[in-house]
Design a protein around this motif. Sequence first.
Motif, PDB file in Angstrom:
ATOM      1  N   GLY A  11       0.316  -1.350   0.169  1.00 43.77           N
ATOM      2  CA  GLY A  11       0.096  -0.263  -0.040  1.00 43.77           C
ATOM      3  C   GLY A  11       0.811   1.356   0.269  1.00 43.77           C
ATOM      4  N   ILE A  63      -4.464   2.533  -4.546  1.00 41.23           N
ATOM      5  CA  ILE A  63      -4.636   1.353  -3.921  1.00 41.23           C
ATOM      6  C   ILE A  63      -3.575   1.132  -2.519  1.00 41.23           C
ATOM      7  N   TYR A  66      -4.886  -3.633   1.038  1.00 40.76           N
ATOM      8  CA  TYR A  66      -5.404  -5.083   0.609  1.00 40.76           C
ATOM      9  C   TYR A  66      -6.030  -6.313   1.648  1.00 40.76           C
TER      10      TYR A  66
END
Length: 130
Positions: A11, A63, A66
Motif C-alpha cells: 500500500g 490503492i 490490501y
Amino acid sequence: MRMLHTMLRVGDLDRSLLFYTEVLGMDLLRRKDYPSGRFTLAFVGYGDESDTTVLELTHNWDISHYELGSAYGHIALGVDDIYTTCAAIAAKGGKVVREPGPMKHGNTVIAFVEDPDGYKVELIQISAPG
C-alpha cells in the motif's frame, strides 16, 4: 529452470522499502515507475537477480490497502543468530509477532516478524547460534 522472484502488493512503497532495506537488510536492486499503468515495481533482495531469488514489491498508485486473504502464508529467511536478528529488528522498529523458539512439532528454531502491510516473514535459525 529456477525461481526468479515472489511478488507482494504493498500500500505504501516507501514504507515497505524502508522495512525490507533498513529493518531486514535487503538491497534495493531496481525500481521503475509505469505511469501509463499507474504502478511502480521495486525489487529487493540479498543478492543479484542473476543468481538469487528476490522479492518484487508492487505498488498500484490508487490503492493504499490490501486484504491479505487466507491463502497467503509467509516468506522465509534463513538467519545465523535468530535471537540477535529479532532484537535488531525490534530495535529498528520492526514488529516481532512470534518470539524465537522451537517450532511446535519439531526442533527448528523459528520466529515471525510482520511487514508494514501485515505480511508475515518467518525467520529460521540455519546454524547453531554462536
